[in-house]
Design an enzyme around this catalytic site. Sequence first.
Site, PDB file in Angstrom:
ATOM      1  N   HIS A 151      -5.932  -2.053  15.224  1.00 18.28           N
ATOM      2  CA  HIS A 151      -6.085  -1.116  13.671  1.00 18.28           C
ATOM      3  C   HIS A 151      -6.131  -1.953  12.811  1.00 18.28           C
ATOM      4  CE1 HIS A 151      -6.596   2.587  11.400  1.00 18.28           C
ATOM      5  NE2 HIS A 151      -5.290   1.810  10.835  1.00 18.28           N
ATOM      6  N   GLU A 152      -5.429  -2.558  13.286  1.00 17.06           N
ATOM      7  CA  GLU A 152      -5.058  -3.386  11.339  1.00 17.06           C
ATOM      8  C   GLU A 152      -5.812  -5.018  11.814  1.00 17.06           C
ATOM      9  OE1 GLU A 152      -3.148  -2.157  10.107  1.00 17.06           O
ATOM     10  OE2 GLU A 152      -2.182  -0.822  11.517  1.00 17.06           O
ATOM     11  N   GLU A 164       1.001  -1.219   0.045  1.00 16.48           N
ATOM     12  CA  GLU A 164       0.323  -0.389  -0.369  1.00 16.48           C
ATOM     13  C   GLU A 164       1.355   0.989  -0.104  1.00 16.48           C
ATOM     14  OE1 GLU A 164      -2.997   0.439   3.506  1.00 16.48           O
ATOM     15  OE2 GLU A 164      -3.600   2.249   3.014  1.00 16.48           O
ATOM     16  N   GLU A 178      -9.503   4.389   6.915  1.00 22.28           N
ATOM     17  CA  GLU A 178      -8.660   4.745   7.776  1.00 22.28           C
ATOM     18  C   GLU A 178      -9.277   5.925   8.983  1.00 22.28           C
ATOM     19  OE1 GLU A 178      -6.286   3.503   8.309  1.00 22.28           O
ATOM     20  OE2 GLU A 178      -5.365   2.840   6.235  1.00 22.28           O
TER      21      GLU A 178
HETATM   22  N1  B3K Z   1      -2.992   1.275   5.453  1.00 27.10           N
HETATM   23  C1  B3K Z   1      -1.067   1.483   6.569  1.00 27.10           C
HETATM   24  C2  B3K Z   1      -0.624   2.747   5.584  1.00 27.10           C
HETATM   25  C3  B3K Z   1      -0.370   2.558   4.441  1.00 27.10           C
HETATM   26  C4  B3K Z   1       1.342   3.208   3.855  1.00 27.10           C
HETATM   27  C5  B3K Z   1       0.792   3.673   2.866  1.00 27.10           C
HETATM   28  N2  B3K Z   1       2.556   4.830   2.851  1.00 27.10           N
HETATM   29  C6  B3K Z   1      -1.508   1.381   7.513  1.00 27.10           C
HETATM   30  C7  B3K Z   1      -2.348   1.254   8.090  1.00 27.10           C
HETATM   31  O1  B3K Z   1      -3.155   2.597   8.546  1.00 27.10           O
HETATM   32  O2  B3K Z   1      -2.951   0.779   9.383  1.00 27.10           O
HETATM   33 ZN    ZN Z   2      -5.319   1.637   8.472  1.00 28.20          ZN
END
Ligand code: B3K
Ligand code: ZN
Length: 869
Positions: free
Chosen positions: A297-298, A121, A320
Amino acid sequence: MAEQPKAKYRADYKAPEYTITDIALDFDLQDTATRVVAVSKVKRLAEQDAALQLDGDALTLIRVEVNGESWSDYEETATGLSLTKLPAEFELTIETEINPEANTLLEGLYKSGGGFCTQCEAEGFRRITYYLDRPDVLARFTTKVTADKASYPYLLSNGNRIAEGELENGRHWVQWQDPFPKPSYLFALVAGDFDVLRDKFTTCTGRDVELEIFVDKGNLDRADYAMTSLKNSMKWDEERFGLEYDLDIYMIVAVDFFNMGAMENKGLNIFNSKFVLANSKTATDTDYQGIEAVIGHEYFHNWTGNRVTCRDWFQLSLKEGLTVFRDQEFSSDLGSRAVNRINNVRVVRGPQFAEDRGPMSHPIRPDKVIEMNNFYTLTVYEKGSEVIRMMHTLLGEQNFQAGMKLYFERHDGTAATCDDFVQAMEDASGIDLTRFRRWYSQAGTPVVSVTTDYDAEQKRYHVTVKQRTAPTAEQEEKQALHIPLDIELYDEQGNVIELQRNGEAVHHVLDVTEEEQVFVFDNVASKPVISLLREFSAPVVLEYDYSDEELVFLMVHARNEFARWDAGQMLLAKYIRDNVTNVQQGKAVEFPASVVDAFRGALLAEDLDPAFIAEMLTLPSENEIAGWYKQVDVDAINKVVGDIKAILAAEMEDELTAIYHSLAQPSYTIEHEAMAKRALRNRCLSYLACTEQGNALVEAQYQASDNMTDTMAAMAAANSSELACREAQMKDFSDKWTHDGLVMDKWFALQGANPAENALAVVRETMNHPAFDLKNPNRTRNLVANFCGNNPVRFHAKDGSGYAFLTEILTALNSSNPQVASRLIEPFLKYRQYDEARQTLMRAELEKLAALENLAKDLFEKVQKALGQ
Ligand code: B3K
Ligand code: ZN
């Protein structure tokens, strides 16, 4: 500059002309020459015989085949591969070669320590193979990984392991299959040698999920908290959101080289080791809280991000903002809601508001992007979460959950937009969100000014609310927003006055939707004290002319802890502002005894959570204060903050000392209560460090400490108060931890924040420390970014030495890791807020950067905006 990077616009979104339904990847891992064979099922969606434009970056093309036959109707372009004369449906085979070892960008497939890992990403997959690297193309992935068995006993990818085997030359392979179609940005691969912490989670429907956390060898004793946090996350998402995990295995890998915090790849999260590894000897309470939040979060992304993903990257806040909201709620449900809220609000009011004022200002759903990585911002994440929270406030938990349910019913398995989300909330609740949608398109921080008027004769209270949003970079015109304004009224005794109008109860959240509105309340027996913007019910700047007495009253009587804290902050803000003026006029800092007493009252309040008291006694950061000014006087602000701290310390020394000693604990545990006591005790220490007993106390705590929280509290106090014991502590710590970069980050952060006059020289010298490595983003953030971003007096040294230093670093990182460079450049973007001399110096640095050959897109976009081009 050779070629100017081009911007992409949200308005230009076009559905893909081709899609890929299935892809089989085959990796033959080698440090400098990894071969990737990608076999994709491609389908044309467009009517016409369109060219297939695949994205690609830093790839060496080996072969192209269509339906098993070599294909020559293609062209390698600057951004990928263009194929023509294709049938409507076909199998496409592409073989590429990549160099993971040379990949210092940490995007695509790269080497971290001894292992291989990926970060895709936003647009990293195109550095692995030519592909439709956009989030609205969802394919089923099968991944085969082959590597040397001795060096890489673990070969991981998304989904379930379906086959494995040994080869004669010491190599082995594993094949993975992810049953859920996903966009390429959620692809992951890891190969390495690890210690593994295993556990199990039984879901609400009784399915067993295997949990595995992979850490570098020798770190197994630092993975427990991450595992606990993962299980807590899974349980919480079932209970609060009704969301169950969907695969049979969930893996987390901790790596040392990582640009961000972590990544939610389907079934195989890859984490910055900072957010996995912790034990009491190596991590502080704050680290533990960070781990809980990021693991949550993840994990929460599995539904908000993975099951429903984004149609295009302009919609990033869809996943996000929502997932930040979810992780904040998770931490608040498990720990202290008030303390969590306070810390989240600090981030919005400080750095997010600053972003809103600067040249990078953008709506939570941006309209124009040059480098997508530049838009993983506080605005998209934190303000995005505030926007979700406002909907939650307007709808209430029940309607909000109904909206979530509808959102999943409609969009599960697809790529959606922010509008889709709001529509689901609106449809499920029946609440009109027409005007509310403007939060998605309008940048900038609204200012809400409130005036009140009490009519003693009619027993009426008038609350007049005005909103205005100043023009921001690239957005001149601003419209009125739908702002939920949470209020409460108190009588002199501190009792809540019921809100009513014409005999009917009025809800405590006012719907502010116009530029100016008057709210009238009846049956108000006496002049009330109003608590405004309770819980920070909207991300706005509040203006209301509170008297000291009212603020002191609210510090004691406001029903909710957040409002009490906020009253204390407003009281501090008044005196900070007045004293900045005093200092500028050559006068001494004054802080009246009555105000000290208000904070003494908070310190001594026996019914309050010690963690909350610690927050009450925390002064706003110099950066947050800087945000209150059109022209920032870093030296005056620093002096005022230092003097107020010293005055509070001197005036409350007896109470601080007594509480400091009373809060000592016989042993270290990570329960909330124990953390809360440490938080307050260490807050007391930070004040006491300014008094005569400071050096002795800090030294004693450092010597006696059996945990990193107390050790770091002592060292931070020694550092910020420039105590005599600092040098010896720094040496002792470095001798003990040089082998461990993650722990040394704390030491680097102290060097970065060092208030001493020679701080820059020390920072430069520290870059030669054996544990420092400019290529490791964690090291660079703690030392360099902390110096440039959080040490305003030294960074903004009048001779421009801090500025020249930052340019040197940016120049180096521009080629090795532009994503990190782009985060580091932030202090320069605010140059217009400083005096003429500093402005000139910073501008000159920006111009030097603009003239760099091969200026990366990441820096180009920011430099260009900062210079106003
Ligand atoms: N989705 C990733 C972030 C990716 C960053 C790309 N440069 C982490 C997060 O927000 O969970
Ligand atoms: Zn995220």
